[in-house]
Write an enzyme that holds these catalytic residues in place. Structure first.
Site, PDB file in Angstrom:
ATOM      1  N   HIS A   1     134.806   4.763  18.767  1.00 28.32           N
ATOM      2  CA  HIS A   1     134.480   6.143  18.422  1.00 28.32           C
ATOM      3  C   HIS A   1     133.033   6.409  18.803  1.00 28.32           C
ATOM      4  CE1 HIS A   1     135.354   9.879  16.500  1.00 28.32           C
ATOM      5  NE2 HIS A   1     134.426   9.748  15.553  1.00 28.32           N
TER       6      HIS A   1
ATOM      7  N   CYS B   1     136.484  11.918  21.639  1.00 30.39           N
ATOM      8  CA  CYS B   1     135.331  11.952  20.754  1.00 30.39           C
ATOM      9  C   CYS B   1     134.009  11.992  21.510  1.00 30.39           C
ATOM     10  CB  CYS B   1     135.378  10.781  19.792  1.00 30.39           C
ATOM     11  SG  CYS B   1     135.577   9.211  20.603  1.00 30.39           S
TER      12      CYS B   1
ATOM     13  N   ASP C   1     129.809  14.242  12.656  1.00 31.12           N
ATOM     14  CA  ASP C   1     130.911  13.857  13.544  1.00 31.12           C
ATOM     15  C   ASP C   1     131.643  15.118  13.973  1.00 31.12           C
ATOM     16  OD1 ASP C   1     132.898  12.749  14.954  1.00 31.12           O
ATOM     17  OD2 ASP C   1     133.673  11.459  13.344  1.00 31.12           O
TER      18      ASP C   1
END
Lengths: 308, 656
Positions: free
Chosen positions: B446, B402, B462
Site C-alpha cells: 500500500h 493506491c 490515506d
C-alpha cells in the site's frame, strides 16, 4: 631330526613310487593319520583309491584289513560276533574286521545306515561295545573309507553329521599326462605293492602322533583359525558355518601338516593347506548359492585376513 | 578393483536422482538431461556394453557443461551457479566410478547436495523430502556392501540409522555454536523476488499486489490485535519527486537522529520477515526497535545495518497515537519541493485551494473532498499515463490504485504549500485464527501520504480510503477479488472457500512455529535455552565438556575400529615392523599382500615378480614368521634390522 621323521619321509617316497603324481594327496592322507583321524576318499573307480590305501598299509607296517560294504551287511559283520564253543561250553567272541590297525572300507555308502553308524561309532570312540561288553580297538586305529559320490542309485549317502566324523575328505582325480604314461609303460602297480618295504611301525606312528601334539601353536595362528570359523558363520553363501569340532580338526590337521613340512611350529600356511580337505565336506552352501564346498573354501582363503 | 553389483549401481543412480531432483527449480533444466544421459551411459558400462569414456571425452563433457552453466547464469560469484557446478560434478563423476571408493565419494557428495537445498528452501515441507533423500542415500551406501540386493532390509536399516541419529541431531541443534557466516553469497533470485523497491512509479504497487507471496508475520504480545484501520505497516518514506517517480531521500538517511520518544500505551509485537524480499523493516508508527544491527533512520523508519540475507525476526514497541512532533525547516522545505512544470492543471487547482483556504488542514480536506466527489475508480488496471501523469489521472482517466491517489495527493498538497510526503508499506493483514497472529502478504502492499500540519505535526492521510473505504476496512483481497485479474492464478484465489482458507492458515501456523523455533534459533536463543536448562553452565563450557567427554573417546574408538592393523601393531611390534616394510616395498614395486595371502606365499610372489628385492624380503619374512609363530627371542632384533628395503644390484641379480 628324530629317526621317526626320517622314516616318515622315506615312507612318503615309497608310496610316491606306486601312486605317481599324487604327492599332495599322499601328504594329506599322512597328515590325517598323524592327526589321529580318519580319511574319506571320494572319487571315481579306478583312479587309485585302493592302491593308495594298500601302499599306505604296506609302508606303515600296520595290521591291515579291508571290507567291501554291501547293502545286506549287518553291524556284526564288521564288529564281530560271539559264537558258542561246544568244547569250552561258553560263548567266544570272534572279532570282526574292525579289530585291526588299518581298515579300508570300500564304498561305505553302499551299506545300510545301521551298519554305517556301527562303524562310525567305532571310529569315533576307538572301541566297540557288543553284547554288553566293551572292547578296545588296537592303536593306532586308522580308517580309510571310499565312496563314489556320482552314482548314487541303491546307496545310502552319508548324512552331514556322519561326514563330520571323517577328519578329512580328499579326492584323487585323474593323474597328469606324464604320470599316467609312466603308469601305462611301467609294470602292474599291484605287483609293485608287494615289493614295498615297511618303513614305520606302530610304535613309531604313535610317537609321531605325540610329536604332532607338541607342535608349537602361537596365539596369532589360533586367531587366524577363529577368523576363518567366524567368517564361515557370517557369510551369506554358507548355510551353516564350521562347528567347534571342525575348528579343533583344523588345528589338529594343520599341526600334523606342519610336522610333515618338517617344522615344529605352526604357520598360517599349514592351516591354509589343510583347510579344503578339512572344511569342504563340512560346509553346507546356502539354498540360493550354487557354490560347492571347495569354492566356499577358496572364498574363505581369499577373504579372511591372515595377519591381524 | 571391486566390481559393484548391478543393484548397487541402480541404487546409487536413484539416490543421486533423489538428491538432485528437489533442486530442479534452482539448477538449469538441462542438467536433468545430463543426468539421464550419464546414468544411461554408466548403465551400459556396467552391463559391459560400452567402456569408460576417454580423457578427451571427459574433458569435452566438463567444458561444455561448465560453459552451459555460465551461459545460464552469466556469473560465477553467486550461490546458484556454484550449486549448479556442484551438482554437475556429482553427475559427471559417475563416468569415473571404477572403485568402491569412487562410489563412496559420489554418495557422500549427495549428502552435500541434499544440504544445499536448504540454502534455497527452508519451509517445513522441505524436511520430509530431505528424510526420504537421506534414506535413499543411506540405502545406496549399504547396497555397495551387500552381496545380495535386499531393498527392504536396506531401507529398514537406513531408517533405524536415521532414528538413532535423532538424539545426536537434537543435541547438536541445541548446543552447537551458531557462528555467523564467514562469507556471504548473493542469491541472484533475491533480486528478482518481488517486494517493495525504494522508488515508486504509478502502477508499481498494482503490479506488486498481484503477488500472493507472504511478506511477513506479526505476533502481538498479549494477543490483542489493533483494529484494521490502524494496521499501517510503515516501510519507508519517499520524499523526492522528479515528475515521474518518487524516491527515497538518500541524504536524509545518512544522519542518525535519536529515535522518537514513546508516549502513551505501548504495544509490543514480534515481526518475522520472510527472506529475500526486504531491504528495510516494517512497523506500526510510532515504533522503537532495540537491536544492535538495526538503526533508526529518521521519519519513523528503521533500517538494518547490513543487507538482509535471510529471515529476520525483531521485536517492536509501538504507540499507535501519533505524537505532536517538530520538524526542521529544512525537512519542511524538502517536502514542499515540486520540481519541473509538468501537470499544470493540478498545480493550478492546488494554488486555487491555497488562495481559498488559509488553514492547511482545510486544504487537505478540500483535496479529499475532490477525490470523493469526482467519479474516481479504484482499479488494478489503470490506464497508462503520459508525461503529465498527475493531470491525466486527476482530470481524465480517474482510474487508479493506491499509489495514484497517494501520489497525486502529495503532489496537490505540495503545490498547495502543505509539506507532505509519500509513505509505502503494507496495510492490513490476514488474521490467523488458529494461532492468533497476523499474516501480511505482498498483495497488502500500500501507499499513503503524510502531511505536516503546524498544529499537529505529521499526520497520516490515506486518500485511497476516501475513494474505496473497504480497502482499509476489509483488506485488499476482499475488495479486489471481484476484480478481474486480481490473484486470478494464485493459490490465494482459494480464499473464497472457507475450508481451504482454514487449511491454509493451519499450515501457515505450523510453518510459523517452524520458523520461530527452528529457523530463528540463533546464538541468543541458544544461550537462553541452555541457561534455562542447565542453570549456570555456559555454551562455551558445554562445548569444552562435549569435546573432552564426547569427541575424544569417540575419536579413539573410531581409530581402534578403522585401524585394526594399528591396533594390533600397538601390541606387537613385529607386526608393525612387517607392515612398515610391506608399505615400503609397495611404494617401490607396487606389490601388495592380499589379505588372504600368507607371509611365505607373499614372499614367494615377491621372489617371482620383483627378484631384486627378494633376498631382503625373504629374510624379513622369515624373521617375521619366527617372531610371530614361534618363540624366537632373536628374531625381533633381526626383523628390526631388516626394516629398510634393500635392493640387489644388476650384477648381483646376474650372479644369482
Amino acid at each position: 631330526m628324530p629317526s621317526e621323521l626320517e622314516q616318515l619321509s622315506a615312507a612318503r617316497a615309497e608310496i610316491g613310487k606306486v601312486l605317481l603324481g599324487k604327492d599332495r594327496q599322499i601328504q594329506q592322507a599322512m597328515c590325517c593319520l598323524l592327526a589321529g583321524g580318519h580319511l574319506l576318499v571320494e572319487d571315481l573307480p579306478g583312479v587309485g583309491k585302493t592302491t593308495l590305501s594298500q601302499a599306505f598299509a604296506a609302508v606303515t607296517g600296520l595290521a591291515y584289513r579291508r571290507v567291501q560294504f554291501t547293502s545286506d551287511m549287518l553291524p556284526s559283520d564288521i564288529l564281530g560276533v560271539s559264537v558258542f564253543d561246544r568244547n569250552s561250553n561258553a560263548f567266544h567272541f570272534h572279532p570282526g574286521p574292525v579289530f585291526t590297525q588299518f581298515l579300508l572300507v570300500d564304498e561305505i555308502n553302499r551299506a545300510s545306515p545301521k551298519t554305517q553308524s556301527a562303524l562310525l561309532e567305532a571310529m569315533a570312540e576307538g572301541r566297540v561295545t557288543t553284547e554288553g561288553e566293551t572292547r578296545s580297538l588296537p592303536k593306532p586305529f586308522f580308517v580309510i573309507a571310499t565312496q563314489n559320490p556320482w552314482f548314487q542309485s541303491g546307496t545310502f549317502p552319508l548324512p552331514e553329521s556322519q561326514l563330520d566324523r571323517f577328519l578329512m575328505r580328499i579326492s584323487l582325480g585323474y593323474p597328469d599326462e606324464r604320470s599316467e604314461r609312466q603308469l601305462l609303460e611301467g609294470g602292474d602297480p599291484r605287483e609293485m605293492l608287494t615289493t614295498l618295504p615297511s618303513c614305520l611301525d606302530d610304535a613309531q606312528i604313535q610317537r609321531l602322533q605325540e610329536l604332532v601334539k607338541r607342535v608349537e601353536v602361537r596365539s596369532s595362528v589360533v586367531s587366524y583359525i577363529q577368523r576363518l570359523i567366524a567368517f564361515s558363520r557370517q557369510d551369506a553363501e554358507i548355510a551353516f558355518g564350521l562347528s567347534t569340532r571342525a575348528g579343533l580338526a583344523l588345528l589338529q590337521c594343520a599341526k600334523a601338516w606342519a610336522l610333515l613340512e618338517g617344522r615344529d611350529y605352526l604357520l598360517p600356511d599349514d592351516v591354509q593347506a589343510v583347510l579344503e580337505p578339512v572344511a569342504a565336506h563340512r560346509l553346507q552352501p546356502a539354498a540360493d548359492s550354487n557354490a560347492d564346498g571347495a569354492e566356499l573354501v577358496a572364498k574363505m582363503l581369499e577373504r579372511v585376513s591372515v595377519l591381524a | 578393483m571391486t566390481r559393484t553389483s548391478a543393484p548397487a549401481v541402480m541404487w546409487l543412480l536413484l539416490a543421486q536422482l533423489a538428491a538432485i531432483a528437489p533442486l530442479a527449480p534452482t539448477i538449469p533444466v538441462w542438467m536433468v538431461l545430463v543426468w539421464g544421459a550419464v546414468a544411461w551411459w554408466y548403465w551400459r558400462i556396467v552391463t559391459a556394453a560400452w567402456s569408460f569414456p576417454s580423457a578427451l571425452v571427459k574433458v569435452a563433457l566438463v567444458v561444455f557443461s561448465v560453459a552451459g552453466i555460465y551461459l545460464q547464469y552469466r556469473q560465477w560469484l553467486a550461490l546458484e551457479p556454484m550449486v549448479a557446478t556442484l551438482v554437475l560434478a556429482v553427475i559427471l563423476k559417475v563416468l569415473e566410478l571404477k572403485q568402491r571408493r569412487d562410489h563412496w565419494l559420489v554418495l557422500l557428495l549427495c549428502y552435500f547436495v541434499v544440504a544445499c537445498r536448504f540454502l534455497f528452501e527452508q519451509q517445513i515441507n522441505a524436511v520430509p523430502v530431505a528424510v526420504l533423500q537421506l534414506l535413499a542415500i543411506l540405502a545406496a551406501q549399504q547396497m555397495l556392501y551387500r552381496e545380495k540386493p535386499a531393498v527392504a532390509a536396506s531401507v529398514r536399516l537406513s531408517a533405524l540409522m536415521l532414528i538413532q541419529a535423532l538424539p545426536l541431531m537434537l543435541f547438536l541443534f541445541l548446543v552447537f555454536p551458531r557462528i555467523g557466516p564467514l562469507w556471504s553469497m548473493p542469491l541472484p533470485s533475491a533480486k528478482a523476488q518481488t517486494g517493495m523497491s525504494d522508488e515508486l512509479r504509478f502502477g508499481d504497487i498494482a503490479e506488486l499486489s498481484q503477488n500472493a507471496a507472504l511478506a511477513f508475520r506479526v505476533r502481538f504480545e498479549g494477543g490483542q490485535l489493533p483494529p484494521p484501520s490502524q494496521r499501517y505497516w510503515r516501510g519507508l518514506v519517499l520524499e523526492n519527486y522528479d515528475s515521474q517517480r518518487w524516491t527515497v531521500n538518500r541524504m536524509g538517511r545518512l544522519t542518525t537522529p535519536p529515535p522518537p520518544p514513546l508516549q502513551g500505551e505501548r504495544q509490543r509485537y514480534v515481526v518475522t520477515l520472510e527472506p529475500g524480499a526486504h531491504e528495510w523493516l516494517y512497523s506500526l508508527p510510532v515504533a522503537r526497535v532495540n537491536r544492535e544491527d538495526i538503526r533508526y533512520a529518521g521519519a519513523y523508519q528503521w533500517l538494518p545495518k547490513a543487507p538482509l540475507t535471510g529471515r529476520l525476526q525483531y521485536t517492536v514497541d509501538s504507540v499507535l497515537m501519533q505524537p505532536r512532533t517538530e520538524a526542521s525547516n529544512r525537512v519542511l522545505q524538502r517536502n514542499l519541493r515540486l520540481p519541473g512544470n509538468d501537470s499544470p492543471r493540478a498545480r493550478e487547482l492546488a494554488l486555487q485551494w491555497a488562495r481559498q483556504y488559509p488553514d492547511p488542514a482545510d486544504r487537505v480536506a478540500a483535496a479529499l473532498r475532490y477525490f470523493s466527489n469526482s467519479p474516481f475508480e479504484y482499479t488494478l488496471k489503470p490506464a497508462l499515463l503520459g508525461r503529465n501523469n498527475v493531470d491525466e489521472f486527476l482530470f481524465e482517466s480517474r482510474q487508479g490504485f493506491c499509489e495514484h491517489y497517494a501520489g497525486s495527493f502529495v503532489f496537490l498538497m505540495r503545490a498547495a504549500g502543505v509539506p507532505s510526503r509519500l509513505v509505502v508499506g503494507y496495510q492490513g493483514g490476514e488474521v490467523n485464527t488458529t494461532d492468533n497472529y497476523l499474516l501480511v502478504h505482498q498483495s497488502d502492499a500500500h501507499a499513503w501520504a503524510e502531511v505536516w500540519l503546524p498544529a499537529r505535526g505529521w499526520q497520516r492521510i490515506d486518500p485511497t480510503s476516501t475513494v474505496a473505504p473497504d480497502r482499509v476496512a476489509l483488506g485488499a483481497d476482499s475488495l479486489l477479488s471481484t476484480q478481474q485479474g486480481f490473484l486470478g492464478k494464485s493459490p490465494l484465489s482459494l480464499r473464497r472457500f472457507d475450508w481451504a482458507r482454514d487449511i491454509r492458515l493451519y499450515l501457515d501456523s505450523v510453518n510459523y512455529a517452524w520458523a520461530n523455533w527452528v529457523l530463528n534459533y540463533d546464538s541468543e536463543r541458544q544461550s537462553g535455552v541452555l541457561s534455562s536448562l542447565m542453570g549456570g553452565i555456559s555454551v562455551k563450557r558445554m562445548l569444552v565438556g562435549l569435546l573432552i567427554f564426547g569427541a575424544l573417546p569417540m575419536a579413539l574408538v573410531a581409530l581402534m575400529m578403522f585401524k585394526p592393523a594399528w591396533r594390533a601393531s600397538r601390541r606387537e611390534p613385529a607386526l608393525r615392523y612387517y607392515h612398515t616394510a610391506c608399505r615400503r616395498l609397495a611404494r617401490r614395486t607396487g606389490l601388495r599382500r592380499e589379505p588372504g595371502e600368507t607371509v611365505a606365499a607373499f614372499s614367494r610372489r615377491v621372489g617371482e615378480q620383483a627378484p631384486e628385492w627378494a633376498p631382503w624380503f625373504a629374510a624379513l619374512s622369515s624373521a617375521f614368521e619366527r617372531c610371530q609363530y614361534r618363540r624366537d627371542s632373536d628374531a625381533l632384533s633381526q626383523l628390526r634390522a631388516l626394516k629398510r628395503p634393500k635392493k640387489l644390484s644388476e650384477k648381483e641379480i646376474a650372479n644369482a
